[in-house]
Design a protein around this motif. Structure first.
Motif, PDB file in Angstrom:
ATOM      1  N   GLU A   1     -13.240   4.433   0.158  1.00  0.00           N
ATOM      2  CA  GLU A   1     -13.042   3.413   1.190  1.00  0.00           C
ATOM      3  C   GLU A   1     -12.742   4.052   2.539  1.00  0.00           C
ATOM      4  O   GLU A   1     -13.195   3.565   3.584  1.00  0.00           O
ATOM      5  CB  GLU A   1     -11.900   2.479   0.776  1.00  0.00           C
TER       6      GLU A   1
ATOM      7  N   GLY B   1      -3.792   4.246   9.320  1.00  0.00           N
ATOM      8  CA  GLY B   1      -4.577   3.669   8.233  1.00  0.00           C
ATOM      9  C   GLY B   1      -6.046   4.038   8.340  1.00  0.00           C
ATOM     10  O   GLY B   1      -6.430   4.951   9.085  1.00  0.00           O
ATOM     11  N   THR B   2      -6.867   3.322   7.611  1.00  0.00           N
ATOM     12  CA  THR B   2      -8.304   3.623   7.593  1.00  0.00           C
ATOM     13  C   THR B   2      -8.932   3.480   8.980  1.00  0.00           C
ATOM     14  O   THR B   2      -9.759   4.295   9.375  1.00  0.00           O
ATOM     15  CB  THR B   2      -9.032   2.693   6.602  1.00  0.00           C
TER      16      THR B   2
ATOM     17  N   LYS C   1      -6.898  -0.872   5.505  1.00  0.00           N
ATOM     18  CA  LYS C   1      -5.868  -0.545   4.526  1.00  0.00           C
ATOM     19  C   LYS C   1      -5.050   0.657   4.997  1.00  0.00           C
ATOM     20  O   LYS C   1      -5.536   1.475   5.779  1.00  0.00           O
ATOM     21  CB  LYS C   1      -6.498  -0.214   3.163  1.00  0.00           C
TER      22      LYS C   1
ATOM     23  N   ILE D   1       0.199  -4.219   1.202  1.00  0.00           N
ATOM     24  CA  ILE D   1      -1.213  -3.828   1.133  1.00  0.00           C
ATOM     25  C   ILE D   1      -1.301  -2.497   0.415  1.00  0.00           C
ATOM     26  O   ILE D   1      -0.614  -1.532   0.778  1.00  0.00           O
ATOM     27  CB  ILE D   1      -1.824  -3.716   2.547  1.00  0.00           C
ATOM     28  N   GLU D   2      -2.147  -2.454  -0.590  1.00  0.00           N
ATOM     29  CA  GLU D   2      -2.301  -1.221  -1.368  1.00  0.00           C
ATOM     30  C   GLU D   2      -3.125  -0.199  -0.585  1.00  0.00           C
ATOM     31  O   GLU D   2      -3.970  -0.579   0.232  1.00  0.00           O
ATOM     32  CB  GLU D   2      -2.952  -1.523  -2.713  1.00  0.00           C
ATOM     33  N   PRO D   3      -2.912   1.085  -0.819  1.00  0.00           N
ATOM     34  CA  PRO D   3      -3.627   2.111  -0.041  1.00  0.00           C
ATOM     35  C   PRO D   3      -5.112   2.169  -0.382  1.00  0.00           C
ATOM     36  O   PRO D   3      -5.537   1.780  -1.470  1.00  0.00           O
ATOM     37  CB  PRO D   3      -2.920   3.407  -0.456  1.00  0.00           C
ATOM     38  N   ALA D   4      -5.869   2.678   0.577  1.00  0.00           N
ATOM     39  CA  ALA D   4      -7.316   2.808   0.409  1.00  0.00           C
ATOM     40  C   ALA D   4      -7.663   3.940  -0.539  1.00  0.00           C
ATOM     41  O   ALA D   4      -6.985   4.974  -0.576  1.00  0.00           O
ATOM     42  CB  ALA D   4      -7.973   3.061   1.766  1.00  0.00           C
TER      43      ALA D   4
ATOM     44  N   SER E   1       1.250   2.413  -0.319  1.00  0.00           N
ATOM     45  CA  SER E   1       1.207   0.986  -0.002  1.00  0.00           C
ATOM     46  C   SER E   1       2.098   0.714   1.216  1.00  0.00           C
ATOM     47  O   SER E   1       2.991   1.499   1.549  1.00  0.00           O
ATOM     48  CB  SER E   1       1.654   0.156  -1.196  1.00  0.00           C
TER      49      SER E   1
ATOM     50  N   VAL F   1     -12.864  -1.046   5.423  1.00  0.00           N
ATOM     51  CA  VAL F   1     -11.692  -1.775   4.934  1.00  0.00           C
ATOM     52  C   VAL F   1     -10.528  -1.541   5.890  1.00  0.00           C
ATOM     53  O   VAL F   1     -10.493  -0.540   6.611  1.00  0.00           O
ATOM     54  CB  VAL F   1     -11.279  -1.323   3.504  1.00  0.00           C
TER      55      VAL F   1
ATOM     56  N   ILE G   1      -0.798   0.315   9.238  1.00  0.00           N
ATOM     57  CA  ILE G   1      -2.023  -0.446   8.977  1.00  0.00           C
ATOM     58  C   ILE G   1      -3.125  -0.101   9.976  1.00  0.00           C
ATOM     59  O   ILE G   1      -4.296  -0.329   9.725  1.00  0.00           O
ATOM     60  CB  ILE G   1      -1.733  -1.967   8.990  1.00  0.00           C
TER      61      ILE G   1
END
Length: 398
Positions: free
Chosen positions: A187, A237-238, A157, A180-183, A162, A155, A233
């Motif tokens: 995820e 992010g992820t 995220k 965008i909501e957090p993972a 967020s 994903v 992001i």
């Protein structure tokens, strides 16, 4: 059939064989116009059909005369449906390589699987003996664990909180705000499984155990860092956590290759229009502004220019310059202070009204279509095209 671009979200579901072949020839012509690279001679590219992987294969072949094996997972044409762009790219590349007298063979299948790794090792043993460069440029939204069969999905995220910022629909050029909501924890774990370095390590271990890595072999995987605008992001992010894992894998692979006097690198590359980057919120808007600034400064590079510079000025230079974490930085022009300051100033101003004048959104859109073989003025898109194109080294049944 007459082939037109068709879309599902940010994905183009059609590709044009003649357009893809033209795009490949453009990249080949660029490399042929540069000085030869005193580089690798037997190369494996995992993820070889598009983007940086394809550009690496072209640079190795036409820049240093290398024999190459490419691994990828692409779909041939079937039932009035075009093949994927990567399929057409590879068919064109193999044709051009063969006509120029270079060895080039390809393997189509799940590069995460043990079966494809073994098939690749068998082909190396049969045709090349050993490889002296392994490029790992795999991009996939999913991965099936070769031992457990569990399916992991990545994903895009933020992590921990967020994230809100501007983004753009590059088809309509509409700028909007996005949150965008957090993972979730699972995820994050799944994204690291798909996009981290575990599979790269498995490839290198399998190749070494099979005795098909040459003395002094080099391996490189690709990453991105980017500016603070995209950090929430991307870097933080992820995806960024997966890239951290990729960097840790590079360290473990260096230890693994020590007795072969081998080297393992992460190359941090420039932000470019790719199938992956087009789907990441915020990033297309940043790239559109970045392109505007870098083109005005005559600093702009595409995949092929980046990969030629990586081979000629980094991997196969007299010494390989790296940053304080051992990474090759060919994002150096993107991250120049003057470039980033100008991009940030434009970011503060950009909206739907002025985006076409203060960004290169049209360039972004055009490059996106180019990925699938469209919007090249040299190609007669109204004419009938044959979608069923053969990759010479892959049996038709595949």
């Amino acid at each position: 059939m007459v082939i037109k671009p068709k879309f599902r979200g940010f994905i183009c579901t059609t590709a044009h064989p003649a357009g893809c072949a033209h795009h490949v020839r453009q990249q080949i012509d660029y490399v042929k116009g540069q000085k030869p690279v005193q580089g690798p001679k037997n190369v494996l590219v995992v993820g070889a059909s598009t983007g940086y992987g394809l550009a690496s294969r072209i640079t190795a072949t036409f820049g240093s005369g290398a024999r190459t094996i490419g691994v990828f997972f692409e779909r041939p044409a079937a039932n009035n449906r075009t093949a994927t762009a990567g399929w057409y790219n590879t068919a064109a590349f193999e044709k051009e390589a063969s006509e120029a007298g270079y060895y080039a063979k390809s393997i189509n299948g799940d590069a995460f699987s043990n079966e494809i790794k073994q098939q690749t090792i068998d082909l190396i043993k049969q045709d090349l003996g050993q490889v002296d460069l392994v490029v790992y440029s795999l991009a996939s939204p999913k991965r099936v664990d070769p031992e457990t069969g569990e399916v992991y999905s990545s994903v895009i995220k933020p992590v921990g909180a967020s994230y809100s910022n501007k983004t753009v629909d590059f088809h309509s050029a509409a700028v909007s705000d996005i949150t965008i909501e957090p993972a979730a924890e699972q995820e994050i774990e799944h994204t690291i499984k798909v996009m981290g370095g575990e599979d790269w390590e498995l490839w290198m271990d399998a190749l070494k155990q099979a005795g098909v890595l040459a003395e002094g072999a080099v391996t490189v995987a690709y990453s991105y860092i980017g500016p603070e605008i995209t950090h929430s992001i991307y870097k933080e992010g992820t995806i960024g956590l997966a890239k951290d894992h990729l960097e840790a894998s590079a360290g473990r692979i260096r230890e693994q290759l020590h007795d072969l006097a081998g080297r393992a690198f992460i190359s941090v590359n420039k932000a470019l229009v790719t199938q992956s980057s087009s789907a990441i919120p915020v990033v297309p808007l940043y790239i559109s502004l970045l392109y505007k600034v870098m083109k005005e400064k005559n600093l702009h590079e595409g995949c092929i220019e980046q990969m030629y510079r990586l081979f000629a000025e980094r991997l196969y230079a007299d010494s390989t310059p790296v940053d304080d974490r051992g990474r090759i930085r060919i994002d150096d022009w993107e991250m120049r202070e003057d470039v980033q300051q100008e991009v940030l100033a434009l970011w503060e101003r950009v909206d739907s009204e002025n985006i076409k004048s203060i960004s290169d959104i049209e360039g972004f859109r055009s490059e996106f279509f180019n990925l699938f073989g469209f919007e090249f003025p040299e190609i007669p898109y109204e004419a009938e095209a044959e979608p069923d194109v053969v990759i010479p080294s892959i049996p038709a049944a595949e």
